[in-house]
Design an enzyme around this catalytic site. Structure first.
Site, PDB file in Angstrom:
ATOM      1  N   ASP A   1       0.748  -1.089   0.009  1.00 37.29           N
ATOM      2  CA  ASP A   1      -0.332   0.063  -0.033  1.00 37.29           C
ATOM      3  C   ASP A   1       0.763   1.527   0.154  1.00 37.29           C
ATOM      4  OD1 ASP A   1      -2.227  -1.360   0.105  1.00 37.29           O
ATOM      5  OD2 ASP A   1      -3.026  -1.265   2.497  1.00 37.29           O
TER       6      ASP A   1
ATOM      7  N   ALA B   1       3.226   1.775  -1.254  1.00 33.19           N
ATOM      8  CA  ALA B   1       5.044   2.284  -2.025  1.00 33.19           C
ATOM      9  C   ALA B   1       2.929   2.256  -3.839  1.00 33.19           C
ATOM     10  CB  ALA B   1       4.615   0.357  -2.735  1.00 33.19           C
ATOM     11  N   LYS B   2       2.369   1.866  -3.267  1.00 33.02           N
ATOM     12  CA  LYS B   2       1.639   2.229  -4.516  1.00 33.02           C
ATOM     13  C   LYS B   2       1.371   3.537  -4.023  1.00 33.02           C
ATOM     14  CE  LYS B   2      -1.144  -2.587  -4.613  1.00 33.02           C
ATOM     15  NZ  LYS B   2      -1.858  -3.251  -4.427  1.00 33.02           N
TER      16      LYS B   2
ATOM     17  N   LYS C   1       8.653   3.791  10.034  1.00 34.20           N
ATOM     18  CA  LYS C   1       7.750   3.139  11.808  1.00 34.20           C
ATOM     19  C   LYS C   1       7.204   2.103  11.385  1.00 34.20           C
ATOM     20  CE  LYS C   1       4.450   6.727  12.280  1.00 34.20           C
ATOM     21  NZ  LYS C   1       3.072   5.573  12.845  1.00 34.20           N
TER      22      LYS C   1
ATOM     23  N   GLU D   1      -7.603  14.211  12.719  1.00 33.76           N
ATOM     24  CA  GLU D   1      -7.997  12.923  11.889  1.00 33.76           C
ATOM     25  C   GLU D   1     -10.062  12.772  12.273  1.00 33.76           C
ATOM     26  OE1 GLU D   1      -5.196  10.051  10.176  1.00 33.76           O
ATOM     27  OE2 GLU D   1      -4.794   9.906  12.675  1.00 33.76           O
TER      28      GLU D   1
ATOM     29  N   ASP E   1       1.270   6.166  17.471  1.00 35.42           N
ATOM     30  CA  ASP E   1       1.483   6.159  16.728  1.00 35.42           C
ATOM     31  C   ASP E   1       1.378   7.393  15.798  1.00 35.42           C
ATOM     32  OD1 ASP E   1       0.502   5.388  14.408  1.00 35.42           O
ATOM     33  OD2 ASP E   1      -0.972   6.181  14.218  1.00 35.42           O
TER      34      ASP E   1
ATOM     35  N   HIS F   1       6.078  11.570  15.560  1.00 36.22           N
ATOM     36  CA  HIS F   1       5.932  13.093  14.459  1.00 36.22           C
ATOM     37  C   HIS F   1       5.678  13.620  14.978  1.00 36.22           C
ATOM     38  CE1 HIS F   1       4.138   9.558  11.672  1.00 36.22           C
ATOM     39  NE2 HIS F   1       3.101   9.638  11.806  1.00 36.22           N
TER      40      HIS F   1
ATOM     41  N   ARG G   1     -10.496  16.893  10.007  1.00 38.56           N
ATOM     42  CA  ARG G   1      -8.873  16.198   9.792  1.00 38.56           C
ATOM     43  C   ARG G   1      -7.887  17.643   9.094  1.00 38.56           C
ATOM     44  NH1 ARG G   1      -6.873  13.372   4.288  1.00 38.56           N
ATOM     45  NH2 ARG G   1      -4.425  13.192   5.164  1.00 38.56           N
TER      46      ARG G   1
END
Length: 789
Positions: free
Chosen positions: A33, A35-36, A171, A240, A259, A264, A362
């Site tokens: 995912d 990479a896509k 990560k 989010e 997460d 971040h 978001r």
């Protein structure tokens, strides 16, 4: 065909330009995912940026899938690649064609597969008459696969000496300090530190990547503002609207703090808070200054955080992980954490980190709010944004989404007009009716990127150009986990506040901060915990009085217990100052008194600190600045928040003549002399003690006669725990006190509490049993877990 593509790609740099060598980029997990969605597009952008500048390239997509099927999946992704809007279509088609020809799929599953890859790269370079500049391996795979892949690369796929190797990791990098250490050690056995690039993709987001350059380019304007005297607070926010559906397995293991906050938001915090190096282009200098920022972070307590969980989460976990019907997860999906930094620049400034799922919008941003000390005599309708000091003053690094819809940097017009590179940032046109952070857009100098670029494209460019400052070093990673792990451990069994999700959250998750604590603004009327029965709350119990070892016993839940003890200490202080003009208080170290220190600092404004002398009951033989020092804990949680005259603070002299607790330095005798000189009859007004699980108190330990009797007031002792050397008040000195309070908290103390209740006066076995004030009062303070289990 591959040779022809390379020749075509290099055509623009062959005219009098020396070739810079061949670079092989291997994307592991090439059909996944990540990479896509991002990595192939990022690699294509790298090729667009670097084509014709001297390097030749080959791109290898790798996965476990069989070659034919893998190539088919990869081709589908490559066909969807797009060019920037400002690139001429014909040029786009040309470069995309080259990129497709330079990209091939291969299965990497066995040691032989890696050996074949290495041989193919070497053969290709030799046949094309090139020399190898280096190789990039991008690990877009789960962390459990890192070790085997790393071993194969190290043994079979390293380039020849003279060419560089760069390995890139995604990560999570562990779930606590220990697991992060283990993973770092494992990877460190295969790769050098300079070869490893740990990705936090938020460091590639344009607004975040601009924080340091913005601070550097506006040093003159910011030098006087970027500090505790002018900054009211800093907000680092990531909201989010989506929930964790489909990711329950990951989320149950990590939760919102691991997460987003540990990585971040903490990385962003260091960019805001770190001291600016003289040269921000120096990766080593930037990374060192970030590490120093980590080291200045004040340790987090349970009260530093608030937690929430959207109501549908546990049901999703039950469905996705086949949990029983009654299962109720404690994993937080929302968290707010209050962070303080203990240095001269940021002392007292709250940094608020907040992130959550299933929220109302978001958006991500960093907001620096400045103190407003102005009073304007004219009414607000006459205030001019560029001139009025009464309007809010703030700087916002707008990461994206939200009402603005794109990355931006906003500076209040009544602060200063910022300097930004015009080739990369342009002014935002006003949008009437749009309000951000309480003010219309026209109140800000607002800038957006000339060309928006995704984070991975930026980071892949930085990897290629060896810009290590955009990545996480092993040292900085472990420093982050040292900071976060104690909080995570303390919250492991905390029940998060349920919230419905989206706009229906209303004010349910609003929170307030005071001192070092965060609390929800709105008290929750009801907490539903299916199948767990009725969970008692602290307010359900009163403070109970009883007796323990023939002395008064106060029992309560921790919050009420600490409040009672703090009030009793204040009452003793007021009485002592009224009668004698001063109050001598001896405090123990360790973790239990921290909540007491915080309560005294934030809830007792009538405490006579100006007339209080503070002494230590015991100290570890480490420098006073060491995190293990009891004095350091006292300084962090109490002294820096109250006004005790510095000459009334009496740390134990464990560090003399560049040595720690050397008997010939007579530190114990020095402290005893100081006590005799300042404390009437060497009788403290109040001594605060704790009790260890082995029955020790102060630094007086079982099976050790030192300090249990005799004329010595202060002694050097040996602890069975590290650091072993200690300095401690002796039992005879403790027993001279007018009042002794023993604070015992936590379920782990239940066994020793029961045992000590049954023994007599046996200080050699149980030093705490020797605490019997000669003419003073002994009071025990125990929470319910220590007393009842």
């Amino acid at each position: 065909m591959l040779l022809a593509a390379m020749c075509l790609a290099l055509l623009g740099c062959l005219q009098a330009q020396e070739l810079k060598g061949h670079v092989s980029i291997i994307l592991l997990g090439a059909t996944g995912d990540l990479a896509k969605k991002y990595l192939w597009q990022g690699l294509f952008q790298l090729y667009l940026d670097e084509a014709g500048k001297g390097h030749s390239f080959s791109f290898h997509g790798a996965a476990l899938t069989a070659p034919q099927q893998g190539q088919k999946l990869m081709d589908k992704v490559l066909e969807s690649l797009s060019c920037p809007k400002d690139l001429v279509p014909s040029r786009c088609d040309e470069l995309k064609g080259q990129f497709l020809q330079l990209s091939q799929y291969r299965q990497l599953k066995t040691v032989e597969d890696y050996q074949t890859l290495n041989k193919d790269i070497e053969t290709q370079v030799q046949q094309d008459g090139l020399w190898e500049a280096g190789r990039i391996f991008y690990f877009s795979v789960p962390p459990f696969a890192y070790a085997d892949i790393a071993r194969n690369i190290n043994s079979s796929c390293r380039p020849h000496p003279g060419a560089w190797l760069r390995v890139v990791f995604e990560k999570p990098f562990g779930h606590d300090h220990l697991s992060a250490q283990q993973l770092a050690s494992e990877l460190g056995s295969f790769f050098q530190e300079e070869e490893m690039y740990r990705v936090d993709h938020y460091l590639g987001k344009q607004a975040v990547a601009q924080i340091l350059p913005f601070r550097d380019q506006n040093r003159k304007a910011l030098d006087g503002l970027w500090n505790r005297h002018h900054v009211e607070r800093v907000e680092i926010i990531l909201k989010e609207t989506i929930d964790a559906e489909g990711r329950a397995s990951f989320y149950e293991e990590y939760g919102v703090i691991r997460d987003t906050l540990q990585n971040h938001l903490t990385e962003i915090l260091t960019l805001v808070a770190m001291e600016l190096p003289l040269n921000i282009s120096s990766s080593a200098a930037v990374l060192q200054h970030k590490l120093w920022a980590f080291q200045a972070l004040r340790g987090l307590q349970k009260s530093s955080a608030i937690l929430g969980q959207y109501q549908a989460y546990s049901g999703q976990v039950r469905r996705e992980l086949q949990k029983p019907d009654g299962f109720q997860s404690l994993t937080p999906t929302f968290a707010g954490v209050l962070v303080h930094i203990d240095n001269l620049r940021w002392e007292g400034v709250p940094f608020i980190l907040m992130s959550g799922k299933a929220l109302d919008e978001r958006v991500g941003y960093v907001r620096i709010v400045f103190k407003n000390r102005a009073y304007c005599t004219q009414s607000e309708r006459h205030w001019v944004p560029e001139q009025s000091r009464c309007l809010p003053q703030q700087i916002i690094f707008y990461i994206g989404h939200g009402e603005l819809g794109h990355p931006a940097i906003l500076v209040s017009r009544n602060l200063f007009k910022p300097s930004l590179p015009t080739q990369k940032w342009k002014e935002v046109q006003d949008q009437p009716g749009l309000r951000l952070f309480g003010r219309p857009l026209s109140d800000y100098y607002a800038y957006r990127p000339v060309r928006e670029q995704d984070a991975y494209s930026t980071l892949l460019s930085h990897i290629f150009h060896c810009r290590k400052e955009s990545f996480i070093t092993t040292e900085n990673l472990l420093a982050s986990w040292v900071f976060w792990t104690p909080l995570l451990d303390s919250l492991a069994f905390e029940v998060p506040r349920p919230y419905p999700g989206g706009a229906e959250n209303g004010q349910l998750l609003d929170f307030e901060f005071s001192g070092g604590q965060l609390t929800f603004s709105q008290q929750q009327l009801e907490v539903l915990i299916p199948d767990l029965g009725s969970v008692p709350k602290p307010s359900d119990f009163q403070v109970l009085g009883a007796r323990y070892r023939q002395s008064p016993l106060i029992t309560a839940w921790p919050e009420e217990l600490i409040s009672k003890l703090a009030s009793d200490i204040e009452a003793a202080a007021v009485q002592a100052v009224r009668h004698f003009g001063k109050f001598h208080l001896a405090l123990s170290g360790g973790s239990s008194p921290i909540a007491l220190f915080q309560q005294l600092a934030t809830g007792h404004y009538s405490f006579p600190w100006a007339h209080t002398h503070l002494w230590l009951v015991d100290e570890r033989c480490v420098p006073l600045s060491d995190p293990d020092s009891n004095f350091q804990g006292l300084q962090a949680h109490l002294l820096q928040h109250v006004r005790v005259p510095y000459y009334n603070i009496h740390p134990m002299p464990v560090h003399l003549h560049q040595r720690l607790c050397a008997e010939e330095d007579q530190g114990a005798q020095t402290y005893a002399s100081e006590i005799s000189a300042l404390v009437a009859n060497s009788s403290f007004d109040l001594v605060l003690l704790g009790m260890g699980t082995d029955g020790h108190t102060a630094s007086l330990f079982p099976q050790s006669p030192t300090g249990l009797d005799g004329d010595q007031l202060v002694v050097l002792t040996e602890s069975p725990f590290r650091p072993h050397q200690r300095m401690s008040l002796s039992l005879p000195l403790i027993n001279r006190a007018k009042k002794v309070a023993v604070l015992v908290m936590g379920r782990t103390k239940r066994e020793i509490t029961t045992l000590v209740s049954r023994v007599g006066h046996e200080p050699k076995k149980w030093p705490i049993s020797g605490v019997v004030p000669l003419s003073g009062q002994l009071v025990w303070y125990m929470d319910y877990e220590a007393f009842l289990g």
